[in-house]
Design a protein around this motif. Structure first.
Motif, short mmCIF file in Angstrom:
data_model
loop_
_atom_site.label_atom_id
_atom_site.label_comp_id
_atom_site.label_asym_id
_atom_site.label_seq_id
_atom_site.Cartn_x
_atom_site.Cartn_y
_atom_site.Cartn_z
N ASN A 1 0.85 -1.31 0.02
CA ASN A 1 -0.06 -0.16 0.04
C ASN A 1 0.83 1.36 0.00
O ASN A 1 0.54 2.34 -0.69
N LEU A 2 2.07 1.39 0.76
CA LEU A 2 3.06 2.32 1.01
C LEU A 2 3.59 2.66 -0.49
O LEU A 2 3.52 3.79 -0.88
N LYS A 3 3.81 1.32 -1.08
CA LYS A 3 4.44 1.69 -2.37
C LYS A 3 3.55 1.96 -3.52
O LYS A 3 3.92 2.77 -4.29
N GLU A 4 2.31 1.62 -3.52
CA GLU A 4 1.16 2.21 -4.44
C GLU A 4 1.28 3.92 -3.91
O GLU A 4 1.20 4.44 -5.16
N PHE A 5 1.36 4.29 -2.83
CA PHE A 5 1.36 5.65 -2.73
C PHE A 5 2.58 6.37 -3.25
O PHE A 5 2.41 7.24 -3.95
N ILE A 6 3.71 5.78 -3.08
CA ILE A 6 4.88 6.24 -3.67
C ILE A 6 4.94 6.29 -5.22
O ILE A 6 5.35 7.52 -5.70
N ASN A 7 4.38 5.25 -5.58
CA ASN A 7 4.43 5.20 -7.21
C ASN A 7 3.57 6.35 -7.85
O ASN A 7 3.90 7.11 -8.76
N ALA A 8 2.20 6.45 -7.19
CA ALA A 8 1.49 7.42 -7.60
C ALA A 8 2.18 8.84 -7.22
O ALA A 8 1.80 9.87 -8.24
#
Length: 262
Positions: free
Chosen positions: A105-112
């Motif tokens: 979930n954190l990686k998805e935020f970072i990717n966005a």
């Protein structure tokens, strides 16, 4: 007051040299030079002077490439067609981390966040979009739980806007502290406001130095608290500092992986 807590795991002993750090790390890929090291000021310049101008169709192509490269789980291209949609997408992912924990979930935020950086967004611009949504009473539909199901709608709170945009600012500053080239930004506007840059660039640069030069994936919380004390006059709680550190390390792993994937 600083706590005596020193819980950490380090891959190698931690030392850093400020001169080396700012000479080698804190250079945006579109910056020609920096001011004197002791002043800690970036010299932002127009990317057009580097022959980096692209047509709108090229920018759209770049956006699609980024969505593929960073595996951004967007419901559709609509999530990235306006600053308002980008702000909503980021906020959904922020809430997803808060509600369901970090990890992927954190990686998805970072990717966005990386995508927002590349498309030329700024922290203040996205903050205004979220504040406007808050003041209009708009409800945001959260991301669906993996495996389907009905998503939950929620209202935006001012404190959530502040923290979400701070996360995003830390992601942006971390990108600025990576060796060039990393992520190309298709805008001449600095991604982060001056006051936030002043507060957090040293914090992010210390972690970037540990990551690139010492091969570290974690470091002493106390060191980062001392940096906060020096810059802001106070330090956050150890657990909060650790979460900020995790955000920086995770961003570095996304934009500049150093070790083979297991």
């Amino acid at each position: 007051m600083l706590t005596s807590s020193m819980s950490y795991i380090s891959i190698s002993p931690y030392t850093y040299n400020t001169q080396i750090l700012y000479n080698k790390l804190c250079r945006p890929c579109w910056a020609l030079k920096m001011h004197n090291i002791s002043s800690f000021k970036f010299d932002f310049v127009r990317p057009w002077s580097h022959g980096m101008w692209r047509s709108l169709s090229d920018c759209a192509s770049t956006r699609n490439h980024l969505l593929h490269r960073f595996h951004i789980n967007a419901s559709s291209d609509e999530d990235f067609k306006s600053s308002r949609n980008i702000a909503i997408s980021l906020f959904k992912r922020y809430r997803n981390v808060i509600d369901r924990g970090g990890g992927e979930n954190l990686k998805e935020f970072i990717n966005a966040g990386v995508n927002a950086y590349a498309l030329g967004c700024t922290d203040e611009g996205l903050r205004k979009e979220l504040i406007n949504l808050k003041e209009s009473g708009t409800e945001i539909e959260g991301l669906q739980i993996y495996g389907g199901g009905t998503s939950v709608k929620f209202k935006i709170l001012y404190e959530e806007v502040r923290e979400c945009i701070l996360w995003l600012s830390i992601v942006f500053i971390t990108i600025l502290c990576t060796p060039q080239p990393t992520i190309v930004r298709w805008s001449s506007t600095p991604p982060v406001s001056d006051d936030i840059l002043q507060q957090w660039k040293g914090f992010c640069a210390i972690i970037a130095n540990a990551y690139y030069m010492r091969g570290m994936a974690w470091m002493p919380v106390k060191t980062l608290q001392l940096e906060q004390m020096a810059v802001m006059g106070s330090a956050e709680e150890p657990s909060l500092v650790a979460s900020r550190m995790r955000l920086v390390f995770s961003t570095l792993e996304v934009v500049s992986p150093q070790w083979p994937r297991v």
